[in-house]
Design a protein around this motif. Structure first.
Motif, PDB file in Angstrom:
ATOM      1  N   THR A  39       0.823  -1.205   0.000  1.00 43.41           N
ATOM      2  CA  THR A  39       0.000   0.000   0.000  1.00 43.41           C
ATOM      3  C   THR A  39       0.860   1.259   0.000  1.00 43.41           C
ATOM      4  OG1 THR A  39      -0.105   0.122   2.402  1.00 43.41           O
ATOM      5  CG2 THR A  39      -1.814  -1.204   1.291  1.00 43.41           C
ATOM      6  N   GLU A  40       0.212   2.361  -0.334  1.00 44.54           N
ATOM      7  CA  GLU A  40       0.896   3.646  -0.287  1.00 44.54           C
ATOM      8  C   GLU A  40       1.363   3.941   1.137  1.00 44.54           C
ATOM      9  OE1 GLU A  40       0.247   8.030  -2.208  1.00 44.54           O
ATOM     10  OE2 GLU A  40      -1.522   7.050  -1.401  1.00 44.54           O
ATOM     11  N   TYR A  41       0.578   3.523   2.118  1.00 42.10           N
ATOM     12  CA  TYR A  41       0.959   3.697   3.527  1.00 42.10           C
ATOM     13  C   TYR A  41       2.281   2.980   3.808  1.00 42.10           C
ATOM     14  CZ  TYR A  41       0.673   3.500   8.621  1.00 42.10           C
ATOM     15  OH  TYR A  41       0.938   3.620   9.964  1.00 42.10           O
ATOM     16  N   ALA A  42       2.379   1.713   3.385  1.00 43.78           N
ATOM     17  CA  ALA A  42       3.616   0.953   3.601  1.00 43.78           C
ATOM     18  C   ALA A  42       4.779   1.595   2.863  1.00 43.78           C
ATOM     19  CB  ALA A  42       3.438  -0.497   3.152  1.00 43.78           C
ATOM     20  N   ALA A  43       4.533   2.030   1.637  1.00 40.95           N
ATOM     21  CA  ALA A  43       5.585   2.670   0.845  1.00 40.95           C
ATOM     22  C   ALA A  43       6.086   3.938   1.537  1.00 40.95           C
ATOM     23  CB  ALA A  43       5.070   2.988  -0.552  1.00 40.95           C
ATOM     24  N   ALA A  44       5.162   4.731   2.089  1.00 36.72           N
ATOM     25  CA  ALA A  44       5.552   5.961   2.790  1.00 36.72           C
ATOM     26  C   ALA A  44       6.361   5.642   4.050  1.00 36.72           C
ATOM     27  CB  ALA A  44       4.305   6.779   3.143  1.00 36.72           C
ATOM     28  N   PRO A 105       2.649   2.674  -6.148  1.00 40.06           N
ATOM     29  CA  PRO A 105       2.384   1.373  -5.529  1.00 40.06           C
ATOM     30  C   PRO A 105       1.157   0.638  -6.062  1.00 40.06           C
ATOM     31  CG  PRO A 105       1.869   3.139  -3.996  1.00 40.06           C
ATOM     32  CD  PRO A 105       2.544   3.770  -5.186  1.00 40.06           C
ATOM     33  N   TYR A 106       0.159   1.364  -6.596  1.00 43.44           N
ATOM     34  CA  TYR A 106      -1.062   0.713  -7.081  1.00 43.44           C
ATOM     35  C   TYR A 106      -1.073   0.538  -8.601  1.00 43.44           C
ATOM     36  CZ  TYR A 106      -2.653   1.910  -2.403  1.00 43.44           C
ATOM     37  OH  TYR A 106      -2.767   2.034  -1.042  1.00 43.44           O
ATOM     38  N   GLY A 107       0.015   0.928  -9.253  1.00 42.92           N
ATOM     39  CA  GLY A 107       0.080   0.844 -10.712  1.00 42.92           C
ATOM     40  C   GLY A 107       1.290   0.031 -11.144  1.00 42.92           C
ATOM     41  N   GLU A 108       2.266   0.732 -11.723  1.00 37.74           N
ATOM     42  CA  GLU A 108       3.476   0.069 -12.227  1.00 37.74           C
ATOM     43  C   GLU A 108       4.283  -0.609 -11.125  1.00 37.74           C
ATOM     44  OE1 GLU A 108       4.260  -0.278 -15.520  1.00 37.74           O
ATOM     45  OE2 GLU A 108       2.269   0.605 -15.788  1.00 37.74           O
ATOM     46  N   GLY A 109       4.002  -0.256  -9.862  1.00 39.90           N
ATOM     47  CA  GLY A 109       4.749  -0.818  -8.737  1.00 39.90           C
ATOM     48  C   GLY A 109       4.161  -2.098  -8.161  1.00 39.90           C
ATOM     49  N   TRP A 110       3.251  -2.752  -8.892  1.00 41.68           N
ATOM     50  CA  TRP A 110       2.757  -4.048  -8.414  1.00 41.68           C
ATOM     51  C   TRP A 110       3.944  -4.983  -8.220  1.00 41.68           C
ATOM     52  CZ3 TRP A 110       3.476  -8.485 -11.371  1.00 41.68           C
ATOM     53  CH2 TRP A 110       3.833  -8.294 -12.720  1.00 41.68           C
ATOM     54  N   ILE A 111       3.789  -5.981  -7.362  1.00 37.53           N
ATOM     55  CA  ILE A 111       4.934  -6.841  -7.042  1.00 37.53           C
ATOM     56  C   ILE A 111       4.814  -8.230  -7.650  1.00 37.53           C
ATOM     57  CG2 ILE A 111       6.238  -7.909  -5.156  1.00 37.53           C
ATOM     58  CD1 ILE A 111       5.667  -5.355  -3.537  1.00 37.53           C
TER      59      ILE A 111
END
Length: 134
Positions: A39-44, A105-111
């Motif tokens: 999530t964006e939260y985790a990324a931050a 994180p929700y687009g090109e940053g999928w894992i």
């Protein structure tokens, strides 16, 4: 993560169409195989990622397994699988340039993409996840 940290990030994106784990992973099961990311939260919280250790496609995972190692300048954190299934694809572009995970994180940053064992994973909806991070 402390409440003060969460409170200092009130405008984080929590897309309604995704499901979330309490370990800050997201799941998009509207496609097959389902897509998993952080999530964006985790990324931050992590800051700029410098290394991502991805599993091999074909790997079986259970919900709760540590499946990916994410390394930033601040910490090394595992991505905990939100679901059980078989990994079908990994985002090699994210491994080559881990910063895409934090910048999108929700687009090109999928894992990774996983073929689910269970079509109804036990995850949080967007409202419940947003409450968790506030």
């Amino acid at each position: 993560m402390s409440e003060n940290t969460a409170a200092s990030m009130p405008n984080l994106d929590v897309p309604d169409q995704l499901m979330y784990s309490e370990e800050h992973a997201w799941l998009d099961d509207s496609v097959s195989p389902a897509i998993v990311g952080i999530t964006e939260y985790a990324a931050a919280q992590m800051g700029e990622l410098v290394f991502v250790d991805l599993p091999e496609p074909g790997t079986r995972v259970e919900a709760g397994d540590e499946i990916v190692e994410l390394e930033s300048s601040k910490a090394v954190q595992p991505l905990v699988s939100p679901v059980a299934g078989t990994i079908r694809y990994v985002n090699r572009d994210a491994a080559d340039d881990p910063s895409v995970i934090t910048s999108d994180p929700y687009g090109e940053g999928w894992i990774l993409k996983v073929e689910l064992d269970d079509d109804e994973p036990d995850l949080l909806d967007a409202a419940a996840y947003a409450k968790l991070t506030r």
